[in-house]
Design an enzyme around this catalytic site. Structure first.
Site, mmCIF file in Angstrom:
data_model
loop_
_atom_site.group_PDB
_atom_site.id
_atom_site.type_symbol
_atom_site.label_atom_id
_atom_site.label_comp_id
_atom_site.label_asym_id
_atom_site.label_seq_id
_atom_site.Cartn_x
_atom_site.Cartn_y
_atom_site.Cartn_z
ATOM 1 N N PRO A 1 -43.239 15.628 14.866
ATOM 2 C CA PRO A 1 -41.875 15.559 14.320
ATOM 3 C C PRO A 1 -41.191 16.921 14.369
ATOM 4 O O PRO A 1 -41.692 17.894 13.826
ATOM 5 C CB PRO A 1 -42.092 15.102 12.880
ATOM 6 C CG PRO A 1 -43.445 14.467 12.871
ATOM 7 C CD PRO A 1 -44.238 15.241 13.873
ATOM 8 N N GLU A 2 -40.077 16.972 15.058
ATOM 9 C CA GLU A 2 -39.241 18.166 15.093
ATOM 10 C C GLU A 2 -37.922 17.796 14.429
ATOM 11 O O GLU A 2 -37.847 16.776 13.758
ATOM 12 C CB GLU A 2 -39.054 18.622 16.545
ATOM 13 C CG GLU A 2 -40.385 18.824 17.269
ATOM 14 C CD GLU A 2 -40.233 19.223 18.726
ATOM 15 O OE1 GLU A 2 -39.177 19.792 19.085
ATOM 16 O OE2 GLU A 2 -41.159 18.957 19.508
ATOM 17 N N ARG B 1 -53.989 13.345 10.728
ATOM 18 C CA ARG B 1 -54.689 14.621 10.919
ATOM 19 C C ARG B 1 -54.667 15.524 9.696
ATOM 20 O O ARG B 1 -55.228 16.620 9.743
ATOM 21 C CB ARG B 1 -54.125 15.333 12.141
ATOM 22 C CG ARG B 1 -54.517 14.575 13.395
ATOM 23 C CD ARG B 1 -54.010 15.203 14.641
ATOM 24 N NE ARG B 1 -54.516 16.547 14.813
ATOM 25 C CZ ARG B 1 -54.151 17.317 15.825
ATOM 26 N NH1 ARG B 1 -53.305 16.877 16.705
ATOM 27 N NH2 ARG B 1 -54.644 18.520 15.934
#
Length: 282
Positions: free
Chosen positions: A2-3, A117
DNA sequence: CCAGCCCCCTGTCGGC
DNA sequence: TGCCGACAGGGGGCTG
């Protein structure tokens, strides 16, 4: 990954289901998912403090999600694989085995944070600036003009790709949109940041804003983990020119896209459209 | 000031 | 088919 466009899409998708809801309690199963702060140093303080607070507004700063409550801010960073969404209490938990944090809300719904993660985190704070590191300008703000980009370049001498990833240089750009911006601006990712001429700076400025604006319009890039709060995928990955396209033909000139490593990141570029600099140092 | 490397993590994929 | 290493990369931290 996600940016800025992905985080912005999540923020927009959370407003309707979340604003007006009041927090009751929290749950978590991975201690490091909750980042300690002065006002919520542990989960018990976190739970006691958030209980009774209502979600009033949600905004994005860089890649951070800021949920404004009555008194505090629930801050979330998705990092690589984070997902944030509102779902009914009785939604089958096994449908998403990576949920590590939940906020029980009134109205029979929960805010869930899923993160395969475990790089991401949530935090309850009354001072976002103390939680986050120094963040550069928002690239889509009206004040981020060519001069602002040029000012940011001043004093730096490193690969332009590495600088674009630096959140203190410009906030919210990550690996995907850095590669796409540089291709659009026809600048090689290893170009020294102080070697760009006025035309290139102007093109890069336009390219960064175009890449991010297009990314938002396409509701983000679902390369693997990213999903919108409603569970569906974004479409930005359908429009990549270089990212994740190693060996495939450049959409501009047909030359196979090359992949190298810059700043420990996979970096994709067209060797013809973005000619290799003859001097990396000097 | 900067490049390089490690760490945090786990799912996925290619090679053997 | 199963095992293993490489890879994915946002961001902090450390070293040379």
């Amino acid at each position: 990954m996600p940016e800025l466009p992905e985080v912005e899409t999540v923020v927009r998708g959370l407003r309707t289901p979340l604003i007006g809801r009041t927090a009751r309690d929290i749950w978590h199963d991975w201690a490091r998912t909750i980042r300690p702060t002065p006002i919520a140093p542990d989960p018990a303080h976190f739970a006691a403090r958030i209980a009774g607070q209502t979600f009033r507004a949600i905004e994005r700063r860089a890649k951070y999600i800021l949920c404004h409550l009555d008194d505090d801010i629930l801050v979330v960073h998705l990092k690589m694989t984070g997902r944030l969404y509102v779902t009914p209490d009785d939604a089958i938990h096994d449908a998403d085995r990576w949920v590590h944090f939940r906020v029980q809300l009134d109205g029979g719904v929960q805010l869930r944070f899923s993160d395969a993660r475990k790089f991401g985190f949530v935090a309850l704070t009354d001072d976002f600036s103390r939680l986050a590191p120094a963040l550069g300008p928002e690239p889509l703000a009206d004040t981020y003009n060519i001069e602002a980009l040029r000012a940011g370049l001043h004093g730096h001498r490193k690969a332009i790709k590495a600088l674009l990833l630096d959140q203190a240089f410009v906030a919210g750009v990550g690996n995907i949109y850095a590669d796409e911006s540089l291709h659009d601006a026809k600048i090689h990712p290893l170009r020294a940041s102080d070697s760009l001429n006025d035309d290139e700076i102007a093109h890069l400025h336009a390219a960064i804003r175009r890449a991010l604006t297009d990314g938002i319009e396409r509701e983000g890039a679902s390369v693997n983990w990213y999903r919108k709060p409603d569970g569906t995928s974004g479409k930005a990955q359908q429009y990549f020119h270089v990212y994740d396209r190693a060996g495939e033909p450049c959409l501009t000139c047909g030359t196979p896209i090359e992949k190298i490593r810059v700043a420990q990141r996979g970096t994709h570029y067209c060797p013809v459209c973005q000619p290799t600099p003859t001097l990396l140092k000097g």
